[in-house]
Design an enzyme around this catalytic site. Structure first.
Site, PDB file in Angstrom:
ATOM      1  N   ARG A   1       0.810  -1.211   0.000  1.00 19.42           N
ATOM      2  CA  ARG A   1       0.000   0.000   0.000  1.00 19.42           C
ATOM      3  C   ARG A   1       0.856   1.280   0.000  1.00 19.42           C
ATOM      4  NH1 ARG A   1      -4.980  -0.863   3.746  1.00 19.42           N
ATOM      5  NH2 ARG A   1      -3.358  -1.412   5.244  1.00 19.42           N
TER       6      ARG A   1
ATOM      7  N   LYS B   1      -0.136 -18.514   7.154  1.00 20.79           N
ATOM      8  CA  LYS B   1      -0.941 -18.891   8.304  1.00 20.79           C
ATOM      9  C   LYS B   1      -1.373 -17.641   9.068  1.00 20.79           C
ATOM     10  CE  LYS B   1       0.677 -19.264  12.291  1.00 20.79           C
ATOM     11  NZ  LYS B   1       1.336 -18.131  12.975  1.00 20.79           N
TER      12      LYS B   1
ATOM     13  N   HIS C   1       5.614 -22.696   8.482  1.00 22.76           N
ATOM     14  CA  HIS C   1       7.073 -22.661   8.288  1.00 22.76           C
ATOM     15  C   HIS C   1       7.806 -23.670   9.179  1.00 22.76           C
ATOM     16  CE1 HIS C   1       7.055 -19.951  11.774  1.00 22.76           C
ATOM     17  NE2 HIS C   1       8.343 -20.191  11.900  1.00 22.76           N
TER      18      HIS C   1
ATOM     19  N   LYS D   1      11.630 -26.447   8.777  1.00 18.84           N
ATOM     20  CA  LYS D   1      12.841 -26.422   9.605  1.00 18.84           C
ATOM     21  C   LYS D   1      13.552 -27.761   9.428  1.00 18.84           C
ATOM     22  CE  LYS D   1      10.907 -23.345  13.122  1.00 18.84           C
ATOM     23  NZ  LYS D   1      11.740 -22.153  13.134  1.00 18.84           N
TER      24      LYS D   1
ATOM     25  N   GLU E   1       9.095 -19.265  23.600  1.00 19.39           N
ATOM     26  CA  GLU E   1       9.711 -18.069  23.029  1.00 19.39           C
ATOM     27  C   GLU E   1      10.024 -17.080  24.143  1.00 19.39           C
ATOM     28  OE1 GLU E   1       8.292 -16.822  19.003  1.00 19.39           O
ATOM     29  OE2 GLU E   1       6.405 -17.405  19.924  1.00 19.39           O
TER      30      GLU E   1
ATOM     31  N   ASP F   1      -2.318 -19.003  16.966  1.00 13.81           N
ATOM     32  CA  ASP F   1      -1.002 -18.607  16.457  1.00 13.81           C
ATOM     33  C   ASP F   1      -0.021 -19.780  16.409  1.00 13.81           C
ATOM     34  OD1 ASP F   1       0.756 -16.535  15.522  1.00 13.81           O
ATOM     35  OD2 ASP F   1       1.787 -16.614  17.446  1.00 13.81           O
TER      36      ASP F   1
ATOM     37  N   HIS G   1       1.722 -25.055  14.149  1.00 11.73           N
ATOM     38  CA  HIS G   1       3.062 -25.587  14.438  1.00 11.73           C
ATOM     39  C   HIS G   1       3.046 -26.762  15.428  1.00 11.73           C
ATOM     40  CE1 HIS G   1       3.973 -21.999  12.351  1.00 11.73           C
ATOM     41  NE2 HIS G   1       4.108 -21.190  13.370  1.00 11.73           N
TER      42      HIS G   1
ATOM     43  N   LYS H   1       4.715 -17.169  24.898  1.00 10.47           N
ATOM     44  CA  LYS H   1       5.609 -16.027  24.663  1.00 10.47           C
ATOM     45  C   LYS H   1       6.155 -15.587  26.018  1.00 10.47           C
ATOM     46  CE  LYS H   1       4.041 -14.467  20.272  1.00 10.47           C
ATOM     47  NZ  LYS H   1       5.136 -14.897  19.387  1.00 10.47           N
TER      48      LYS H   1
HETATM   49  P1  NDP Z   1       2.079  -6.834   8.362  1.00  7.30           P
HETATM   50  O1  NDP Z   1       0.850  -6.138   8.795  1.00  7.30           O
HETATM   51  O2  NDP Z   1       3.397  -6.408   8.899  1.00  7.30           O
HETATM   52  O3  NDP Z   1       2.206  -6.742   6.774  1.00  7.30           O
HETATM   53  C1  NDP Z   1       1.101  -6.872   5.921  1.00  7.30           C
HETATM   54  C2  NDP Z   1       1.355  -6.102   4.646  1.00  7.30           C
HETATM   55  O4  NDP Z   1       0.146  -6.138   3.884  1.00  7.30           O
HETATM   56  C3  NDP Z   1       1.690  -4.645   4.868  1.00  7.30           C
HETATM   57  O5  NDP Z   1       2.565  -4.248   3.822  1.00  7.30           O
HETATM   58  C4  NDP Z   1       0.332  -3.968   4.727  1.00  7.30           C
HETATM   59  O6  NDP Z   1       0.382  -2.623   4.369  1.00  7.30           O
HETATM   60  C5  NDP Z   1      -0.240  -4.783   3.593  1.00  7.30           C
HETATM   61  N1  NDP Z   1      -1.693  -4.686   3.566  1.00  7.30           N
HETATM   62  C6  NDP Z   1      -2.570  -5.109   4.493  1.00  7.30           C
HETATM   63  N2  NDP Z   1      -3.833  -4.862   4.094  1.00  7.30           N
HETATM   64  C7  NDP Z   1      -3.727  -4.296   2.880  1.00  7.30           C
HETATM   65  C8  NDP Z   1      -4.681  -3.809   1.951  1.00  7.30           C
HETATM   66  N3  NDP Z   1      -5.987  -3.893   2.168  1.00  7.30           N
HETATM   67  N4  NDP Z   1      -4.225  -3.264   0.806  1.00  7.30           N
HETATM   68  C9  NDP Z   1      -2.890  -3.148   0.565  1.00  7.30           C
HETATM   69  N5  NDP Z   1      -1.950  -3.600   1.412  1.00  7.30           N
HETATM   70  C10 NDP Z   1      -2.371  -4.155   2.542  1.00  7.30           C
HETATM   71  O7  NDP Z   1       1.816  -8.371   8.615  1.00  7.30           O
HETATM   72  P2  NDP Z   1       2.900  -9.539   8.685  1.00  7.30           P
HETATM   73  O8  NDP Z   1       3.911  -9.310   7.627  1.00  7.30           O
HETATM   74  O9  NDP Z   1       3.344  -9.708  10.088  1.00  7.30           O
HETATM   75  O10 NDP Z   1       2.023 -10.819   8.359  1.00  7.30           O
HETATM   76  C11 NDP Z   1       1.643 -11.169   7.044  1.00  7.30           C
HETATM   77  C12 NDP Z   1       1.123 -12.600   7.076  1.00  7.30           C
HETATM   78  O11 NDP Z   1       2.175 -13.473   7.450  1.00  7.30           O
HETATM   79  C13 NDP Z   1       0.007 -12.837   8.097  1.00  7.30           C
HETATM   80  O12 NDP Z   1      -0.890 -13.751   7.561  1.00  7.30           O
HETATM   81  C14 NDP Z   1       0.733 -13.437   9.287  1.00  7.30           C
HETATM   82  O13 NDP Z   1      -0.094 -14.240  10.075  1.00  7.30           O
HETATM   83  C15 NDP Z   1       1.790 -14.262   8.572  1.00  7.30           C
HETATM   84  N6  NDP Z   1       2.973 -14.556   9.398  1.00  7.30           N
HETATM   85  C16 NDP Z   1       3.740 -13.532   9.879  1.00  7.30           C
HETATM   86  C17 NDP Z   1       4.860 -13.805  10.633  1.00  7.30           C
HETATM   87  C18 NDP Z   1       5.736 -12.725  11.131  1.00  7.30           C
HETATM   88  O14 NDP Z   1       6.710 -13.052  11.818  1.00  7.30           O
HETATM   89  N7  NDP Z   1       5.453 -11.465  10.841  1.00  7.30           N
HETATM   90  C19 NDP Z   1       5.268 -15.213  10.949  1.00  7.30           C
HETATM   91  C20 NDP Z   1       4.408 -16.207  10.346  1.00  7.30           C
HETATM   92  C21 NDP Z   1       3.305 -15.857   9.609  1.00  7.30           C
HETATM   93  P3  NDP Z   1       0.282  -1.502   5.517  1.00  7.30           P
HETATM   94  O15 NDP Z   1       1.583  -1.562   6.238  1.00  7.30           O
HETATM   95  O16 NDP Z   1       0.062  -0.259   4.740  1.00  7.30           O
HETATM   96  O17 NDP Z   1      -0.903  -1.876   6.386  1.00  7.30           O
HETATM   97  C1  BG6 Z   2       4.815 -17.654  13.851  1.00  6.52           C
HETATM   98  C2  BG6 Z   2       3.974 -16.991  14.905  1.00  6.52           C
HETATM   99  O1  BG6 Z   2       4.040 -18.507  13.075  1.00  6.52           O
HETATM  100  O2  BG6 Z   2       5.840 -18.411  14.478  1.00  6.52           O
HETATM  101  C3  BG6 Z   2       4.833 -16.123  15.795  1.00  6.52           C
HETATM  102  O3  BG6 Z   2       2.995 -16.182  14.258  1.00  6.52           O
HETATM  103  C4  BG6 Z   2       5.971 -16.923  16.374  1.00  6.52           C
HETATM  104  O4  BG6 Z   2       4.050 -15.569  16.841  1.00  6.52           O
HETATM  105  C5  BG6 Z   2       6.717 -17.634  15.267  1.00  6.52           C
HETATM  106  O5  BG6 Z   2       6.847 -16.022  17.022  1.00  6.52           O
HETATM  107  C6  BG6 Z   2       7.748 -18.577  15.832  1.00  6.52           C
HETATM  108  O6  BG6 Z   2       8.529 -19.047  14.785  1.00  6.52           O
HETATM  109  P1  BG6 Z   2      10.031 -19.505  15.038  1.00  6.52           P
HETATM  110  O7  BG6 Z   2      10.484 -19.987  13.707  1.00  6.52           O
HETATM  111  O8  BG6 Z   2      10.769 -18.296  15.522  1.00  6.52           O
HETATM  112  O9  BG6 Z   2       9.930 -20.578  16.064  1.00  6.52           O
END
Ligand code: NDP
Ligand code: BG6
Length: 508
Positions: free
Chosen positions: A50, A163, A193, A197, A231, A250, A255, A354
């Site tokens: 975005r 996920k 993920h 591993k 964690e 989560d 996992h 956590k």
């Molecule tokens: P974030 O919120 O950090 O990132 C999501 C991205 O999607 C941002 O760039 C956000 O933009 C964009 N976005 C969301 N809604 C819209 C929209 N309507 N239009 C355009 N862009 C949009 O989330 P994460 O990266 O943490 O998570 C992403 C996915 O990965 C989730 O499903 C999460 O459960 C999964 N996940 C995440 C992990 C992690 O460690 N972060 C680990 C395992 C899984 P903007 O910033 O502008 O909102």
């Molecule tokens: C993600 C969860 O799927 O796994 C997080 O959304 C968690 O909350 C993470 O921290 C743990 O992954 P790892 O690889 O660091 O054990």
């Protein structure tokens, strides 16, 4: 050439390319793949998010993400230039049709001279679960992603869904219906993920490449199994997401249940995606409902203020984006029984949280005490029966505790036969150096190769939800004002120890 080197030429389109997951996991993984020359020459990356920006600003974001990644020690300029030339950015709101038209236009420009059969597209949804459905619909309605009838069809379109896959059984079913209405199962890659591993994959190798353990892998020789994913981090910047998810959605629905199925499954007929997944589903089917028989099989709790890494850290309720009176659990322990021939009566304790004392994920298999105590020990606890620990992370490896005679020690009743438990230890780092592939590297490459073994199938996801859903519904239907707490930096609430202790009389 190994199978890992045969990725097809493709464009990786990351929706949410500027988010936390992209910055912390996907970008470092892409760099690693490039560094190891595992990406095809025809690889292109198009990140969509975005934030306003262009190719140059996204390349800058990527470089910054690489600089702060724990997984990259040094960025090689040649590799970076190779990657940079292939990296593009498009901006847009995912609910807006115009975004998809703009992405299509960028893809036409980027893929311009690529032969039609090589215009493969891998769509990665690194976006919040609340926008999965909308984005999948737009992707197909706009014609960007196309359904193919077989795995062999070229060019291919594949979709990677992060996920959590749904937030309940019903929503997971709906999402499956929607996704499988747009794509064939062979095109869908549902991420967990943990499956990628090295040490998780090693569970199968350990169990089925070593004949000595499999005959012991059952209720005759094993008293209980403890599966832990602890964690030290708190919710960090993910408060909004975590308030909706909590520890069960989560970590457990995905996992922890994956670790359970891999530890307990029957030998598959082959190590192919479907043969392994069939066996995993059979385990889930045999799990006794968690709310059956009115016994307490689950403990939930939330972290209070405490210490982490030597610093004082706030309670969950004081973290940003968390409601003041939130009862979202950040810790849970579960007692799971698998009612099949092999495991009847063996409790599997699953535990995750956590802000615990130490970052550690492991599977500890506790063998039974010998039928007769010959060496004057009085209880199985005193005996400390053999214990096999598969360390998933960190310090990846396997240890096996067994008893040896203590040199020189003389026992009153069994002179000369005093014993001491010792560990036989295998360490990945010592044996192979520090070369464990980050999970996302493996997963991305598998998607490009078209190997779904490390991804979850629709029935597997739904079976996992059908175990978890009644618990979440029960909590929702019987709201409480408070749940137990534990100090940040501790090992969780005493209620969890009590849950494990419940069965311990049977192990003596
Ligand atoms: P974030 O919120 O950090 O990132 C999501 C991205 O999607 C941002 O760039 C956000 O933009 C964009 N976005 C969301 N809604 C819209 C929209 N309507 N239009 C355009 N862009 C949009 O989330 P994460 O990266 O943490 O998570 C992403 C996915 O990965 C989730 O499903 C999460 O459960 C999964 N996940 C995440 C992990 C992690 O460690 N972060 C680990 C395992 C899984 P903007 O910033 O502008 O909102
Ligand atoms: C993600 C969860 O799927 O796994 C997080 O959304 C968690 O909350 C993470 O921290 C743990 O992954 P790892 O690889 O660091 O054990």
């Amino acid at each position: 050439m190994t199978a890992r080197e045969q990725a097809d030429p493709c464009t990786l389109v990351i929706f949410g390319g500027a988010g936390d997951l992209s910055r912390r996991k996907l970008i470092p993984a892409i760099y690693y793949l490039a560094e190891q020359k595992l990406l095809p020459e025809g690889f292109v990356l198009l990140a969509v998010a975005r934030d306003p920006g262009d190719d140059a600003s996204y390349r800058k974001l990527m470089r910054e993400a690489m600089a702060t990644s724990d997984e990259i020690r040094k960025v090689d300029e040649g590799v970076w230039q190779w990657l940079c030339a292939r990296t593009h950015y498009a901006t847009g709101e995912f609910s807006d049709e115009a975004t998809y038209a703009a992405v299509a236009k960028r893809l036409d420009e980027i893929e311009g001279s690529t032969p039609d059969a090589d215009k493969n597209r891998l769509f990665y949804l690194a976006i919040p679960p609340s926008v999965f459905e909308m984005t999948v619909q737009h992707l197909t309605m706009s014609g960007l992603a196309k359904r193919t009838e077989s795995y062999e069809a070229r060019p291919w379109s594949r979709i990677v869904i992060e996920k959590p896959f749904g937030r309940s059984l019903e929503s997971a079913r709906e999402l499956n219906r929607l996704v499988l209405g747009c794509f064939g199962e062979h095109q869908v890659y549902r991420i967990d993920h943990y499956l990628a591993k090295e040490t998780v994959q090693n569970i199968l190798v350990f169990r089925f490449a070593n004949t000595i353990f499999e005959p012991l892998w059952n209720n005759r020789w094993i008293s209980h199994v403890q599966i832990t994913a602890a964690e030290t981090v708190g919710v960090e910047t993910r408060g909004k997401y975590y308030e909706e998810a909590g520890i069960i959605r989560d970590m457990f629905q995905n996992h922890l249940l994956q670790l359970l199925t891999l530890s307990a499954l029957e030998p598959p007929s082959a190590i192919t995606a479907d043969a392994v997944r069939d066996e995993k589903v059979k385990v889930l089917r045999a799990v006794r409902p968690l709310l059956a028989d009115g016994e307490q099989n689950i403990v939930r709790a939330q972290y209070a203020a405490g210490t982490a890494g030597g610093k004082t850290v706030p309670a969950y309720r004081s973290e940003s984006d968390i409601a003041a009176g939130s009862i979202t659990p950040t810790f849970a322990a579960m007692r799971v029984f698998i009612d099949n021939w092999r495991w009847k009566g063996v409790p599997f304790f699953l535990r995750s949280g956590k802000r615990l004392a130490k970052r550690t994920s492991e599977i500890a298999v506790q063998f039974k005490a010998p039928p007769l105590f010959l060496f004057d020990q009085k209880t199985a606890e005193e005996m400390a029966p053999s214990l096999l620990v598969m360390r998933i992370q960190p310090d990846e490896g396997i240890s096996f505790r067994l008893h040896v005679k203590t040199p020189g020690a003389v026992h009153e009743l069994t002179p000369g036969l005093e014993f001491t438990p010792v560990d036989m230890d295998f360490s990945y780092a010592e044996s192979f150096g520090n070369e464990a592939h980050p999970a996302y590297e493996t997963l991305l490459l598998d998607c490009m190769i078209g190997d779904p073994t490390l991804f979850t199938r629709s029935d597997e996801v739904e079976m996992a939800w059908s175990l978890i859903d009644p618990v979440l519904q029960d909590w929702e239907n019987n709201p409480v004002k408070e749940i137990p707490t534990y100090a940040a930096g501790s090992w969780g609430p005493s209620e969890a120890d009590a849950l494990i202790a419940k069965d311990s009389a049977a192990w003596r």
